[in-house]
Motif scaffolding. Structure first.
Motif, PDB file in Angstrom:
ATOM      1  N   THR A 144      45.953  33.809  40.476  1.00  0.00           N
ATOM      2  CA  THR A 144      47.136  33.512  41.280  1.00  0.00           C
ATOM      3  C   THR A 144      46.751  33.178  42.717  1.00  0.00           C
ATOM      4  O   THR A 144      47.318  32.254  43.330  1.00  0.00           O
ATOM      5  CB  THR A 144      48.113  34.700  41.257  1.00  0.00           C
ATOM      6  N   MET A 145      45.792  33.906  43.275  1.00  0.00           N
ATOM      7  CA  MET A 145      45.304  33.610  44.627  1.00  0.00           C
ATOM      8  C   MET A 145      44.643  32.237  44.676  1.00  0.00           C
ATOM      9  O   MET A 145      44.796  31.497  45.646  1.00  0.00           O
ATOM     10  CB  MET A 145      44.329  34.688  45.079  1.00  0.00           C
ATOM     11  N   GLN A 148      47.533  29.782  44.655  1.00  0.00           N
ATOM     12  CA  GLN A 148      48.390  29.853  45.838  1.00  0.00           C
ATOM     13  C   GLN A 148      47.660  29.493  47.122  1.00  0.00           C
ATOM     14  O   GLN A 148      48.195  28.810  47.994  1.00  0.00           O
ATOM     15  CB  GLN A 148      48.975  31.266  45.965  1.00  0.00           C
ATOM     16  N   PHE A 149      46.410  29.955  47.250  1.00  0.00           N
ATOM     17  CA  PHE A 149      45.689  29.819  48.514  1.00  0.00           C
ATOM     18  C   PHE A 149      44.436  28.955  48.421  1.00  0.00           C
ATOM     19  O   PHE A 149      43.836  28.636  49.448  1.00  0.00           O
ATOM     20  CB  PHE A 149      45.261  31.207  49.030  1.00  0.00           C
ATOM     21  N   GLY A 150      44.017  28.604  47.216  1.00  0.00           N
ATOM     22  CA  GLY A 150      42.739  27.924  47.054  1.00  0.00           C
ATOM     23  C   GLY A 150      41.563  28.868  47.094  1.00  0.00           C
ATOM     24  O   GLY A 150      40.429  28.477  47.404  1.00  0.00           O
ATOM     25  N   THR A 151      41.806  30.131  46.773  1.00  0.00           N
ATOM     26  CA  THR A 151      40.762  31.164  46.815  1.00  0.00           C
ATOM     27  C   THR A 151      39.606  30.825  45.882  1.00  0.00           C
ATOM     28  O   THR A 151      39.807  30.409  44.740  1.00  0.00           O
ATOM     29  CB  THR A 151      41.363  32.527  46.413  1.00  0.00           C
ATOM     30  N   SER A 152      38.390  31.001  46.374  1.00  0.00           N
ATOM     31  CA  SER A 152      37.204  30.899  45.535  1.00  0.00           C
ATOM     32  C   SER A 152      36.463  32.221  45.573  1.00  0.00           C
ATOM     33  O   SER A 152      36.488  32.948  46.570  1.00  0.00           O
ATOM     34  CB  SER A 152      36.287  29.757  45.996  1.00  0.00           C
ATOM     35  N   ALA A 153      35.784  32.536  44.491  1.00  0.00           N
ATOM     36  CA  ALA A 153      35.147  33.841  44.328  1.00  0.00           C
ATOM     37  C   ALA A 153      34.114  34.135  45.403  1.00  0.00           C
ATOM     38  O   ALA A 153      33.984  35.276  45.859  1.00  0.00           O
ATOM     39  CB  ALA A 153      34.498  33.922  42.947  1.00  0.00           C
ATOM     40  N   ALA A 154      33.381  33.118  45.830  1.00  0.00           N
ATOM     41  CA  ALA A 154      32.302  33.325  46.791  1.00  0.00           C
ATOM     42  C   ALA A 154      32.801  33.872  48.118  1.00  0.00           C
ATOM     43  O   ALA A 154      32.047  34.515  48.862  1.00  0.00           O
ATOM     44  CB  ALA A 154      31.550  32.015  47.020  1.00  0.00           C
ATOM     45  N   ASN A 155      34.077  33.634  48.418  1.00  0.00           N
ATOM     46  CA  ASN A 155      34.646  34.075  49.699  1.00  0.00           C
ATOM     47  C   ASN A 155      35.387  35.403  49.601  1.00  0.00           C
ATOM     48  O   ASN A 155      35.987  35.851  50.577  1.00  0.00           O
ATOM     49  CB  ASN A 155      35.603  33.006  50.229  1.00  0.00           C
ATOM     50  N   CYS A 156      35.347  36.034  48.430  1.00  0.00           N
ATOM     51  CA  CYS A 156      36.107  37.258  48.212  1.00  0.00           C
ATOM     52  C   CYS A 156      35.260  38.509  48.410  1.00  0.00           C
ATOM     53  O   CYS A 156      34.097  38.571  47.974  1.00  0.00           O
ATOM     54  CB  CYS A 156      36.698  37.275  46.806  1.00  0.00           C
TER      55      CYS A 156
END
Length: 256
Positions: A144-145, A148-156
């Motif tokens: 969902t992130m 919604q936000f363009g979240t990628s795993a490397a930035n989490c």
């Protein structure tokens, strides 16, 4: 003793506030002694409100009614994109990218998971009991992130918080079969199945691609460290609730 614990994984982000509460520093009498932050308990509402005021103020957050979004949790799989403060219904995960708005979940054995996407300055707070964990609510929240936000795993960056430990979480076969064998062990004495909620939720983060070096897992247990944290199981249901919250600071109302 302190009223909250700050996950070390978020320590490099000065514009982020993330914490999980303990049971200390409040005004509630037994059996909710003392920092009960749970609205849906038999504690006095005035005590819970005062406890919440103290908890948020200790983190530098004032005017909590205008800055905190939460939900009546139902052990489901729904994710809310929170754009304003309030108490919602039916969500077990909340995400936001609004500075000055904090999201949080209440727990007393279930697993809280906090996530920060540093690139998009977005956050998530997740409540994962055995139903949410086996239903992969962490993975659903991350997807969902991403949408919604363009979240990628490397930035989490993620924190798998304090919950019931694998030695204490005995379950029946109908629950154990919902988990991969690697997350289930037999108790040597009772021969009952025990589930490792922390490991199962951590695995969902890793499968999404979050680097293991960007994941912190709480070393505490609500049962083994019941003097510090509330445990629904250890206290036979008569106990308080902790809060795990996360959000980006805003200039107004957030103290450095």
């Amino acid at each position: 003793m302190t009223s909250y614990h700050i996950p070390a994984i978020f320590s490099d982000f000065s514009d982020l506030i993330a914490a999980e509460s303990t049971r200390h520093g409040g005004v509630s009498p037994a059996p909710f002694l003392s920092l009960n932050l749970g609205i849906n308990t038999n504690d006095e509402p005035d005590s819970v409100n005062e406890n919440r005021r103290r908890f948020f103020l200790s983190l530098g957050i004032d005017d909590v009614d205008r800055r905190f979004a939460s939900s009546h949790q139902v052990h489901g799989m729904e994710v809310l994109y929170a754009t304003e403060a309030g108490r919602f219904d039916g969500y077990d995960a909340l995400i936001t990218d609004k500075p000055g708005l904090f999201v949080g979940v209440t727990v007393a054995d279930c697993t809280p998971i906090l996530i920060y996407d540093k690139a998009n300055r977005a956050v998530a707070a997740i409540h994962a009991g055995w139903r949410g964990t086996s239903g992969e609510i962490v993975a659903k929240t991350l997807i969902t992130m991403e949408q919604q936000f363009g979240t990628s795993a490397a930035n989490c960056y993620a924190y798998v918080g304090t919950c019931i430990d694998e030695c204490s979480f005995e379950v029946g076969p109908e629950v154990a079969e919902r988990f991969a064998p690697e997350f289930v062990q037999k108790d040597a004495q009772t021969l009952k199945d025990c589930v490792n909620l922390k490991a199962a939720n951590r695995q969902q983060l890793i499968r999404f691609g979050v680097p293991s070096t960007q994941i912190e897992v709480s070393s505490f247990s609500t049962v083994l460290n019941n003097d510090i944290f509330f445990s629904y199981r250890a206290e036979n249901g008569q106990t308080g609730r902790m809060l795990a919250i996360i959000g980006i600071k805003a200039i107004i109302g957030i103290k450095s």
